[in-house]
Design an enzyme around this catalytic site. Structure first.
Site: not given
Ligand code: NDP
Length: 300
Positions: A98, A54, A121
């Site tokens: 995460q 990422k 997200d």
């Protein structure tokens, strides 16, 4: 019939290029650089690889990457304090925490502490509600990637019979919402669904997100259907050497290829789209934060 292979790797590279071109214009014309903050708690090896990828791709797209690594024993209140600082930081347009988080931290509390406008997200309850009611939301990256591949392949999804196999909050449910929004007729199947084979055989579009290696055989697939395989499953591969593994999807690729019209391979299908869509969401969040036009073709 031999299915066309949907090249997610190439498509994701194209998405990243489009994001980078838009970012270059923002930076050149407005002196604005989108920023993505990634928070990782503990040291899950799979998460480590994903986070490194990422960061590399964020920087390659011309964006700023902020990394926050916290020890496994971090208290929930300390993590929430970091989220509050990132929410208030004008250089940060996207925040990603995460998952999975260590067991002593309430993941829902953390996700819902993220400013919904920075929730790249798309897991915040506000974004879930906005998506469900057909309003402008930040949409979870993997289903967004699947939608982009489907629109590219099929053009309009209107009226298509779509079956989503799996009802998780991160893939199955948002995928179903997105397909519904594009006017597909959507069935969501799961572990309690009766006669899964018959349900799948109705699908013009079959999205498999179950996490069971090669569970969907070719004879569950309607001839000519478009098959999106989200699954990432690791199987032992002793033929490659001791301790080696190989990755397979939720669909039995070989038999599915003989029936489907088009199919995403694993690896090289949906997987690369997820990070590409994370970058797209960060750019979208930045544009919205500054009241500017959103990038075309990179949102739901
Ligand atoms: P979850 O485990 O959260 O959900 C799995 C879903 O599949 C559940 O709804 C479950 O039903 C259903 N299911 C499980 N077994 C069966 C079965 N035998 N028959 C019918 N339905 C079944 O998984 P995720 O949604 O998080 O992930 C799914 C897959 O996608 C995994 O392989 C994961 O690694 C992969 N993935 C890939 C990503 C990418 O970037 N390409 C990103 C995210 C996930 P029930 O609810 O009834 O238990």
């Amino acid at each position: 019939m031999t299915a066309d292979i949907i090249d997610g790797k190439a498509f994701a590279a194209d998405v990243r290029e489009r994001v980078a071109a838009h970012v270059a214009r923002l930076t050149g014309d407005r002196g604005l650089t989108p920023g993505l903050a990634v928070v990782i708690v503990g040291s899950d090896p799979a998460s480590e690889i994903y986070v490194r990828n990422k960061q590399r791709q964020t920087v390659e797209a011309g964006m700023q990457s902020f990394e926050h690594r916290l020890p496994e024993a971090t208290a929930e209140v300390a993590l929430l304090a970091l989220i509050a600082r990132l929410n208030a930081d004008p250089a940060v347009h996207g925040i990603l925490c995460q998952l999975p988080l260590p067991g002593h931290i309430n993941a829902d509390a953390v996700i819902n502490a993220i400013d919904p406008a920075k929730d790249v997200d798309g897991f915040h309850i506000s974004n879930v509600g906005l998506l469900a009611t057909g309003q402008k939301a930040l949409v979870p990256c993997t289903p967004l990637g699947c939608l982009m591949l489907l629109r590219d392949r099929l053009g309009s999804l209107s009226g298509a019979d779509a079956v989503v196999l799996g009802r998780s909050n991160i893939v199955g449910k948002p995928m179903a919402q997105l397909l519904l929004r594009d006017s597909a007729t959507v069935t969501v199947a799961h572990s309690r669904t009766r006669d899964l084979a018959a349900v799948c055989r109705r699908a013009d579009i079959l999205v498999a997100a179950v996490g069971r290696p090669e569970m969907v055989p070719g004879d569950w697939i309607k001839p000519g259907a478009t098959v999106i395989d989200v699954g990432i499953n690791r199987l032992p591969a002793p033929e490659r050497g001791e301790g080696k593994t190989r990755i397979v999807g939720d669909v039995d690729f070989a038999s599915a290829c003989r029936v489907a019209g088009a199919i995403t391979p694993v690896p090289g299908g949906v997987g690369p789209m997820t990070i590409a869509c994370l970058l797209a969401n960060t750019l979208t969040a930045c544009c919205r934060a500054h009241g500017m036009a959103e990038p075309e073709g990179l949102t739901a």
